[in-house]
Write an enzyme that holds these catalytic residues in place. Structure first.
Site, mmCIF file in Angstrom:
data_model
loop_
_atom_site.group_PDB
_atom_site.id
_atom_site.type_symbol
_atom_site.label_atom_id
_atom_site.label_comp_id
_atom_site.label_asym_id
_atom_site.label_seq_id
_atom_site.Cartn_x
_atom_site.Cartn_y
_atom_site.Cartn_z
ATOM 1 N N ASP A 1 1.779 2.819 6.180
ATOM 2 C CA ASP A 1 3.077 2.292 5.761
ATOM 3 C C ASP A 1 2.988 1.893 4.295
ATOM 4 O OD1 ASP A 1 1.597 -0.004 5.604
ATOM 5 O OD2 ASP A 1 2.823 -1.176 6.978
ATOM 6 N N ASP B 1 3.725 -1.471 1.787
ATOM 7 C CA ASP B 1 4.010 -2.911 1.824
ATOM 8 C C ASP B 1 4.418 -3.415 0.444
ATOM 9 O OD1 ASP B 1 2.741 -3.322 4.617
ATOM 10 O OD2 ASP B 1 1.105 -2.419 3.484
ATOM 11 N N ASP C 1 7.361 -2.161 4.774
ATOM 12 C CA ASP C 1 7.453 -3.600 5.024
ATOM 13 C C ASP C 1 7.843 -4.297 3.731
ATOM 14 O OD1 ASP C 1 6.869 -3.712 7.681
ATOM 15 O OD2 ASP C 1 4.778 -4.320 7.435
HETATM 16 P P1 UTP Z 1 -1.190 -3.216 6.961
HETATM 17 O O1 UTP Z 1 -1.152 -3.306 8.448
HETATM 18 O O2 UTP Z 1 -0.069 -2.524 6.310
HETATM 19 O O3 UTP Z 1 -2.592 -2.555 6.589
HETATM 20 O O4 UTP Z 1 -1.291 -4.703 6.444
HETATM 21 P P2 UTP Z 1 -3.057 -1.791 5.283
HETATM 22 O O5 UTP Z 1 -4.312 -2.440 4.860
HETATM 23 O O6 UTP Z 1 -1.956 -1.718 4.279
HETATM 24 O O7 UTP Z 1 -3.430 -0.367 5.808
HETATM 25 P P3 UTP Z 1 -2.448 0.847 6.202
HETATM 26 O O8 UTP Z 1 -2.822 1.957 5.311
HETATM 27 O O9 UTP Z 1 -1.042 0.422 6.022
HETATM 28 O O10 UTP Z 1 -2.784 1.142 7.624
HETATM 29 C C1 UTP Z 1 -1.488 -5.038 5.082
HETATM 30 C C2 UTP Z 1 -1.853 -6.460 4.955
HETATM 31 O O11 UTP Z 1 -0.778 -7.289 5.311
HETATM 32 C C3 UTP Z 1 -1.191 -8.314 6.162
HETATM 33 C C4 UTP Z 1 -2.443 -7.806 6.838
HETATM 34 O O12 UTP Z 1 -3.313 -8.860 7.103
HETATM 35 C C5 UTP Z 1 -3.007 -6.843 5.855
HETATM 36 O O13 UTP Z 1 -3.984 -7.510 5.116
HETATM 37 N N1 UTP Z 1 -0.168 -8.602 7.176
HETATM 38 C C6 UTP Z 1 0.347 -7.587 7.914
HETATM 39 C C7 UTP Z 1 0.219 -9.885 7.381
HETATM 40 O O14 UTP Z 1 -0.249 -10.801 6.688
HETATM 41 N N2 UTP Z 1 1.144 -10.162 8.358
HETATM 42 C C8 UTP Z 1 1.670 -9.194 9.123
HETATM 43 O O15 UTP Z 1 2.494 -9.498 10.004
HETATM 44 C C9 UTP Z 1 1.259 -7.874 8.892
HETATM 45 MN MN MN Z 2 0.063 -1.077 4.818
#
Ligand code: UTP
Ligand code: MN
Length: 514
Positions: free
Chosen positions: A350, A352, A438
């Site tokens: 995804d 972020d 996100d």
């Molecule tokens: P991600 O699940 O998007 O992982 O969360 P990522 O490291 O970007 O990897 P991929 O490539 O998308 O799979 C990113 C960060 O956001 C935090 C997680 O702890 C992670 O460090 N996070 C995610 C939160 O703090 N709260 C949430 O509800 C979701």
């Molecule tokens: Mn991510």
């Protein structure tokens, strides 16, 4: 065995103490110890937390070991079921030092553990039981060992917490880490979080090593490598593959759980229920009676796209759109790409983003406006927005729990015009791609904590919080840092400052791929 799997999760030696032990969850204390069942006097609160005993079953036998375990615990001693790196005293009966050393090695227990613990005869244990406290170790208690083995320096040194070490994206042990991560994933599917984290930690330690591991002996002295992980590593080094990993990979349950949890909006619990009801593939859901919520419907509809990696170019293209939206509704607001892409990943599941505005308060109510703008442009296939519910004065430092935060947040699926195709090609087939995005809005005063919390990796975040709690007596989340000793919040305006407040060396985002 089971406690060994959780070994990497245990309170590390340096920070161990009465407080540390009290933090071991009740559930974990109750598992495995067959040795403590059916005894009239239950284990007491540890009276000697600095002494962690492991009783070697070899030549002692299981029932005598169980008896001695109960005896020790009833007298307030910590007696471990497995020989993890928290053990300080290994006690054997009718064994020579060399026999014990060889036995420990045959169990794939790194020499590092042997190096750093006392190898003792049963006489030390019985005398300690007699006096009700650990007696000082005399020469006659010590097992004679081959000192050459003891004095060999370990091949690698690795710090215990992921936030204390650098983990680059590219490393030299992918054949081992992929195997361990598959076992971690499978344990998570079985809702065994402790076991899952233990495998993830073991994989993460291998990611920090400067070269590829050739022999199991090279791993001695490394933290977070429990018995089970070492066994798997050893098998792969010797035979090229692990039986357990391969049979897990092939299993119907693993494959079904992987496919079903790959649907956006479907967690382990739902996938497991469906599995037990006979669902194996997402397509099985199309013509079934299963009720799907809106997220799951969207997840199913865009299954293929959402299970195709998002490239950095696509992430950047979405960044441009999000920035446009944000500037349109609140000029001066800032967006930051977080998550895996900020750590330097070339692809992700995804994208972020963190949004803030330098004037505190301006960011309030921003999310619905951004979402509305995007929606009006026809850019959203799905969205769900949650409001900010964090109030420092009300929620205090302990909440929100662990990794949940309370920011205003939007889980969405973007409709992204295809990047790679030229317009005529686009016309022919798929003209757009569904991409998970996100969006998170943070007040400026919490921004540094939010960036740190959303950059990941998940294990890095977990260890940052664990380190803050266990080593610094502080409480860290994506909103704030609370010093429990001084009973106050510590402010920070950059990630560097937060690392410094935690007494940690700064680790740049590209080295947080734990
Ligand atoms: P991600 O699940 O998007 O992982 O969360 P990522 O490291 O970007 O990897 P991929 O490539 O998308 O799979 C990113 C960060 O956001 C935090 C997680 O702890 C992670 O460090 N996070 C995610 C939160 O703090 N709260 C949430 O509800 C979701
Ligand atoms: Mn991510």
């Amino acid at each position: 065995m089971r406690t060994a799997d959780l070994g990497g999760n245990r309170v590390p030696r340096r920070s161990r103490g009465v407080r540390g032990l009290a933090m071991v969850p009740l559930k974990r204390r109750r598992v495995a110890p067959s040795a403590s069942s059916g005894h009239p006097s239950p284990p007491r609160t540890p009276q000697h937390p600095d002494v962690v005993i492991f009783l070697n079953e070899r030549k002692m036998g299981a029932s005598r070991r169980a008896f001695l375990t109960r005896l020790g615990r009833s007298k307030g001693f910590v007696v471990e079921e497995s020989c993890s790196d928290s053990v300080t005293h290994i006690v054997s009966e009718h064994n020579s030092g060399e026999e014990v050393q060889a036995w420990l090695e045959s169990q794939s227990i790194p020499k590092g553990i042997v190096d750093s613990v006392h190898l003792l005869d049963i006489s030390w244990f019985t005398e300690s039981m007699g006096s009700g406290e650990p007696i000082s170790i005399q020469d006659r208690h010590k097992l004679k060992v081959n000192d050459k083995l003891r004095l060999d320096p370990p091949e690698f040194t690795v710090k215990n917490y992921a936030c204390q070490r650098r983990t680059p994206l590219k490393h030299n042990n992918t054949h081992l880490t992929h195997a361990l991560e598959l076992l971690a994933e499978s344990a998570a599917f079985g809702e065994n979080e402790g076991r899952s984290v233990a495998f993830t930690r073991a994989a993460s330690v291998l990611k920090t090593l400067p070269r590829s591991v050739q022999r199991i002996e090279e791993l001695r002295g490394l933290p977070c490598l429990g018995e089970h992980s070492l066994r798997v590593i050893k098998e792969i080094l010797e035979y090229g593959a692990s039986q357990e990993v391969e049979s897990t990979r092939q299993s119907e349950q693993y494959q079904a759980m992987k496919a079903l949890t790959g649907i956006f909006g479907v967690g382990v619990k739902t996938a497991d229920r469906w599995y037990r009801e006979g669902v194996r593939r997402p397509s099985d859901l199309m013509d079934s009676e299963q009720k799907l919520n809106q997220a799951q419907q969207a997840g199913l509809q865009h299954y293929k796209d959402l299970n195709t990696c998002v490239s950095k170019a696509e992430a950047d293209a979405i960044g441009v759109i999000v920035d446009q939206a944000v500037q349109a509704v609140l000029p001066g607001a800032q967006i930051t790409l977080t998550g895996g892409f900020r750590r330097g990943k070339e692809s992700g599941h995804d994208v972020d983003f963190l949004i803030t505005h330098p004037e505190e308060g301006k960011e309030e109510g921003l999310m619905p406006k951004v979402v509305n703008w995007l929606d009006t442009q026809g850019l959203l296939l799905y969205q769900k927005t949650t409001r900010n519910s964090y109030l420092e004065s009300k929620d205090g430092p302990a909440r929100p729990p662990s990794n949940m935060d309370r920011f205003e947040r939007c889980f969405s699926i973007f409709k992204l015009e295809s990047q790679s195709c030229s317009p005529p090609e686009r016309e022919k087939s798929h003209q757009w791609k569904a991409v998970r995005v996100d969006l998170v809005v943070s007040p400026f005063s919490q921004f540094a904590f939010a960036v740190l919390g959303w950059t990941g990796s998940k294990l890095f975040e977990r260890d940052l919080r664990r380190y803050a709690g266990q080593v610094k007596n502080m409480s860290l989340n994506s909103h704030s840092l609370f010093d429990s000793h001084q009973r106050c919040f510590l402010r920070a305006t950059s990630e560097e400052e937060i690392f410094s407040l935690l007494g940690l060396e700064y680790i740049p985002a590209c080295d947080r791929n734990a």
